[in-house]
Scaffold this active site. Structure first.
Site, PDB file in Angstrom:
ATOM      1  N   ASP A 166    -102.484 -49.251 -79.773  1.00 36.27           N
ATOM      2  CA  ASP A 166    -103.180 -49.701 -78.575  1.00 36.27           C
ATOM      3  C   ASP A 166    -104.346 -50.554 -79.059  1.00 36.27           C
ATOM      4  O   ASP A 166    -105.348 -50.031 -79.540  1.00 36.27           O
ATOM      5  CB  ASP A 166    -103.670 -48.481 -77.789  1.00 36.27           C
ATOM      6  CG  ASP A 166    -104.574 -48.862 -76.614  1.00 36.27           C
ATOM      7  OD1 ASP A 166    -104.723 -50.066 -76.341  1.00 36.27           O
ATOM      8  OD2 ASP A 166    -105.123 -47.944 -75.982  1.00 36.27           O
ATOM      9  N   LYS A 196    -110.533 -59.417 -77.781  1.00 30.75           N
ATOM     10  CA  LYS A 196    -109.354 -59.425 -76.914  1.00 30.75           C
ATOM     11  C   LYS A 196    -109.591 -60.238 -75.638  1.00 30.75           C
ATOM     12  O   LYS A 196    -108.655 -60.728 -75.023  1.00 30.75           O
ATOM     13  CB  LYS A 196    -109.005 -57.984 -76.557  1.00 30.75           C
ATOM     14  CG  LYS A 196    -107.689 -57.787 -75.850  1.00 30.75           C
ATOM     15  CD  LYS A 196    -107.465 -56.308 -75.624  1.00 30.75           C
ATOM     16  CE  LYS A 196    -106.245 -56.006 -74.813  1.00 30.75           C
ATOM     17  NZ  LYS A 196    -106.129 -54.536 -74.605  1.00 30.75           N
ATOM     18  N   GLU A 206     -99.443 -51.901 -71.414  1.00 29.23           N
ATOM     19  CA  GLU A 206    -100.205 -50.657 -71.563  1.00 29.23           C
ATOM     20  C   GLU A 206     -99.863 -49.600 -70.508  1.00 29.23           C
ATOM     21  O   GLU A 206     -99.619 -48.448 -70.863  1.00 29.23           O
ATOM     22  CB  GLU A 206    -101.712 -50.968 -71.563  1.00 29.23           C
ATOM     23  CG  GLU A 206    -102.149 -51.617 -72.870  1.00 29.23           C
ATOM     24  CD  GLU A 206    -103.462 -52.388 -72.789  1.00 29.23           C
ATOM     25  OE1 GLU A 206    -104.165 -52.270 -71.764  1.00 29.23           O
ATOM     26  OE2 GLU A 206    -103.776 -53.107 -73.747  1.00 29.23           O
ATOM     27  N   ASP A 229    -105.344 -48.266 -64.912  1.00 27.14           N
ATOM     28  CA  ASP A 229    -105.782 -48.533 -66.282  1.00 27.14           C
ATOM     29  C   ASP A 229    -107.000 -49.453 -66.271  1.00 27.14           C
ATOM     30  O   ASP A 229    -106.870 -50.661 -66.139  1.00 27.14           O
ATOM     31  CB  ASP A 229    -104.615 -49.167 -67.057  1.00 27.14           C
ATOM     32  CG  ASP A 229    -104.979 -49.507 -68.500  1.00 27.14           C
ATOM     33  OD1 ASP A 229    -106.145 -49.314 -68.898  1.00 27.14           O
ATOM     34  OD2 ASP A 229    -104.094 -49.990 -69.223  1.00 27.14           O
TER      35      ASP A 229
END
Lengths: 170, 688
Positions: free
Chosen positions: B9, B71, B172, B194
């Site tokens: 992850d 990211k 994810e 999420d």
């Protein structure tokens, strides 16, 4: 991999264009939405590309082709509007076994609009006149205009329904 | 020893690695026993590169050489809104690279984002190798479901640079659902909420025993825990400025202190109703005396600060539920993912929204990596134990005349899939068409993400609207997009794998691997040189902040809606000059074309039209308009392979003129037909 041997997979991949979506998913024509989903899950277990990483590239390519078509079949059959179009196409004997998703959604949208408003310029015009007649309370004129609309679009279900309702009101 | 593939992850703030051992997934702890490792890379003065919590401690004293929240930048164009935001707030230098790419400048070296991410991946790979006692070369790496293809490709490049074969780039929320339902033979619908450090995703899934079918996914790549921190930073900075007349945002060191404090306060509020915020020496007064911040922050005040952010997530949830065709009572569970979901504030809001108590038996920081590990193991196993059926999160489109984009594959369509639409030419005797591929939900091409383009040439000489061009988009099971153009009259074909145009070329990746920066990462393993281990202060910092949450922020909460706002026009001139080269390169058949071209310039200036006037208008493409016979009662549009575009003449869209043009130029059956393809007065872009 599931139950099919490589030779069977290759054969299935070759005949994809001859199978309709129901045949591909192994679901009956009248299957419910839940049954379509179950058939999709079952087909995905048989043809999931993840399950064939260890097979040779040609077989993998066959599975990938089948998997893509399975997804397409499900995307059409789970959507009532697309499914209705597809059923009509199969029933009409059309040789094309595929329905493109974006295209069919647009067709379905246009069709429902046409049923609501008319599919020909004349039909639309007389229907619109009938609607404004009704707004003014001129029922007789509305009926005449609806009849005119129906001469250009025989069988338009929305026009017919409105006409029947108006006649009943009289 | 059997080969093991790991699950990673790769988070905005923190990353986590897991592997399946004897059928159960296990999070692999780093050398300090922590399950999560900060996604922070620090470049030391001695050329050493450190990753993780030790690196995070550097943010305060070496802000220029410590990279965090990378990211948020990966797979983006330099001119994108997100990069602009990051440049305004990040303490490290973000510069423009080739092809509108993004680079991070550390001293004299420029690093691409895949390189930075590769350093983090390398660290995680090292952690796994130390834990598992074997070399690791294969991984499943997760990305936010709402990542576009450019961001996915860049993540894939990062894996390659790190020496990892990415078996799959997995969404994810899908990974989280897999970890939740694996081996439990469930038959239920679930939602995965999420909220990560930088992104928000919601997915609705149907679990049918061993099949995990994603019904819909929606998200916001501009919304995460970082934004929550920014709200508090702003509050503290404004109060400080009002009180002392000094803006702490102007001093990178002070700003980093505020970030750390804001994050720490957020974590405190996950446990307590009130926290103390104490930041000494934020700035110096005129006499050189330190000025500090000291205040208490109650949960109520915090809730006021961030409430609109929470509400924004529910707007996205509404959309996902509607797309999935489910309502609250259809759901059997809500799975929370991401550090910020530990905030009771968010848990309560989620419970109220879904009318369902969220699952508490799932660790929100580890569940994604565990799911990735399960999938990685499954991909190596001879027998599948779970089947993932995912969707494409964003519509795939093709640019057409008038600056519009026509959908070929709608969002939330299951994958793998291929779909074909037929287009036609816009001009008489058009010799080639430019095929531009976009991803996004806007009808205006420029408002979507440009994935790439190529030119399909050698068309037979014909009047406009006569030539047919079939364009097929394929999304394969690896989530990679292929585009093929075909002229059905000649069966001539051109195809390309869409490759991020601002991304790294094959040669660049090779060069980066050869340079081996990623290999210079000092993996902190037990028993290695103690000098690379964090000092006591850093260890204390790690203990304090090592919790599973977000790193300091990348952007202020300034109008994230202003994605389409205008950029400076300084950069566009040089771009236009490259267009010729692109066209030439592209017309060599079947070659993928990188796209440093005029469309980028037009993206930047916010204009709709894509081709400047002085260039031949050869490459405009049109969708085939509906074939409509006004007097015929029967209507069989699709049997012929033609398609209908959903254009309502009564549509209030500001591009009505283009609509009419589309209809008339292509079909000729509807409305007045202009004699030529000349620009209408309402189309300033084509006038140039």
């Amino acid at each position: 991999m599931g139950t099919l041997a490589p030779a069977e997979l290759r054969a299935l991949a070759r005949m994809l264009d001859d199978l309709d979506y129901y045949e591909l998913l192994e679901a009956p024509r009248g299957a419910s939405g839940a049954a379509i989903r179950d058939a999709y899950h079952a087909a995905s277990r048989r043809f999931h590309p993840d399950a064939c990483r260890h097979l040779d590239p040609e077989v993998r390519a066959s599975i990938e082709r089948i998997a893509k078509r399975v997804t397409e079949a499900y995307s059409v059959l789970r959507d009532p509007r697309r499914r209705r179009l597809y059923d009509e196409r199969i029933a009409s004997g059309c040789a094309e076994r595929r329905l493109q998703l974006v295209e069919s959604a647009a067709v379905a949208t246009q069709r429902s609009r046409e049923e609501r408003e008319g599919r020909t310029p004349q039909g639309r015009r007389f229907f619109a006149q009938a609607v404004s007649d009704l707004a003014r309370g001129e029922t007789a004129s509305a009926i005449r205009n609806l009849q005119m609309a129906l001469t250009f679009e025989p069988g338009n279900p929305v026009f017919e329904e409105r006409l029947v309702a108006l006649r009943a009101r009289r | 020893m059997a080969e093991i593939a790991i699950g990673i992850d790769l988070g905005t703030s923190n990353s986590c690695v897991a592997a399946v051992e004897s059928d159960a997934p296990r999070v692999l702890p780093n050398a300090y026993g922590e399950g999560v490792t900060a996604s922070v890379v620090a470049f030391g003065d001695d050329g050493r590169i450190t990753v993780g919590n030790a690196a995070r401690a550097n943010v305060i004293h070496a802000p220029k050489t410590t990279v965090y929240s990378a990211k948020r930048l990966i797979g983006r164009y330099f001119f994108s809104e997100e990069v602009k935001k990051a440049r305004a707030i990040c303490s490290y230098d973000i510069v423009e690279g080739p092809n509108h790419g993004v680079r991070i400048r550390i001293r004299e070296n420029d690093y691409s984002l895949p390189e930075i991410s590769a350093m983090i991946l390398r660290e995680l790979k090292g952690i796994a190798e130390a834990q598992l006692g074997q070399a690791i070369t294969k991984a499943v790496v997760t990305v936010p479901a709402y990542f576009n293809d450019n961001q996915r490709q860049a993540t894939r490049d990062a894996c390659r640079i790190a020496g990892l074969d990415a078996l799959r780039i997995l969404n994810e929320p899908t990974a989280a659902a897999l970890a939740y339902g694996f081996g439990r033979e469930l038959h239920q619908k679930v939602a995965v909420y999420d909220l990560g450090g930088g992104t928000f995703d919601i997915s609705v899934l149907e679990i049918g025993k061993d099949v995990f079918e994603v019904l819909s996914t929606c998200g916001d790549t501009f919304l995460g825990g970082d934004d929550f921190d920014d709200r508090l930073i702003d509050l503290l900075a404004d109060e400080f400025a009002a009180q002392h007349g000094v803006n702490p945002r102007e001093d990178p060191f002070a700003l980093e202190k505020l970030k750390v404090a804001a994050e720490s306060a957020k974590k405190g509020l996950s446990v307590d109703d009130e926290v103390e915020i104490r930041i000494p020496d934020v700035a110096l007064d005129s006499e050189g005396k330190g000025l500090s911040i000291g205040r208490t922050l109650g949960i109520g005040e915090y809730a006021t600060l961030v409430n609109d952010l929470i509400q924004r997530t529910f707007k996205v949830c509404d959309e996902a539920m509607q797309q999935a065709g489910v309502v609250n009572r259809d759901l059997a569970g809500v799975i929370l993912v991401g550090g910020p979901t530990r905030l009771p504030l968010i848990r309560h809001a989620v419970r109220d929204y879904f009318q369902l108590e969220p699952r508490t038996d799932v660790n929100p920081d580890e569940v994604v990596a565990m799911g990735a590990a399960l999938h990685a193991a499954s991909l190596l196993a001879p027998e599948q134990k779970a089947y993932l059926l995912d969707v494409t999160p964003l519509s795939l489109k093709i640019g057409v005349a008038g600056g519009l984009a026509e959908t070929v594959i709608e969002r939330n369509t299951p994958v793998p899939i291929d779909q074909t639409r037929t287009f036609t030419t816009f001009q008489d005797f058009q010799e080639s068409v430019r095929i531009r591929v976009y991803q996004g939900e806007s009808r205006h091409a420029a408002e979507n993400e440009l994935l790439g383009e190529f030119v399909f040439g050698g068309l037979a000489r014909a009047r406009r609207g006569e030539t047919r061009i079939e364009v097929t988009f394929e999304i394969n099971s690896d989530g990679i997009v292929h585009v093929t153009a075909r002229d059905p009259a000649t069966d001539q074909k051109a195809s390309t794998q869409i490759k991020l145009s601002s991304g790294l070329s094959e040669e660049e990746i090779e060069q980066i691997i050869a340079r081996g920066h990623a290999e210079r990462v000092e993996t902190a393993l037990p028993g290695t040189d103690p000098s690379v281990r964090p000092g006591e202060a850093a260890a204390a910092f790690a203990a304090r902040f090592g919790g599973p949450e977000d790193t300091p922020a990348a952007d202020p909460p300034t109008a994230p809606e202003s994605i389409g706002s205008l950029a400076g026009i300084g950069d566009e001139v040089e771009d236009v000059a490259t267009l010729d080269e692109v066209a030439i390169a592209g017309s060599s058949e079947g070659e993928a074309v990188a796209a440093p071209d005029a469309s980028l310039a037009s993206l930047e200036t916010g204009e709709i039209e894509v081709l400047p006037d002085e260039l031949p208008d050869l490459e405009e493409i049109l969708p085939l308009a509906p074939h409509e016979d006004p007097l015929s009662a029967s209507h069989e549009p699709s049997a012929s392979g033609r398609f209908e575009i959903e254009l309502d003449p009564g549509d209030s869209a500001p591009i009505a003129l283009d609509d009419r043009e589309l209809f008339s130029a292509a079909g000729g059956d509807l409305g007045a037909e202009p004699e030529s393809g000349e620009a209408t007065p309402a189309d300033p872009a084509r006038k140039g």
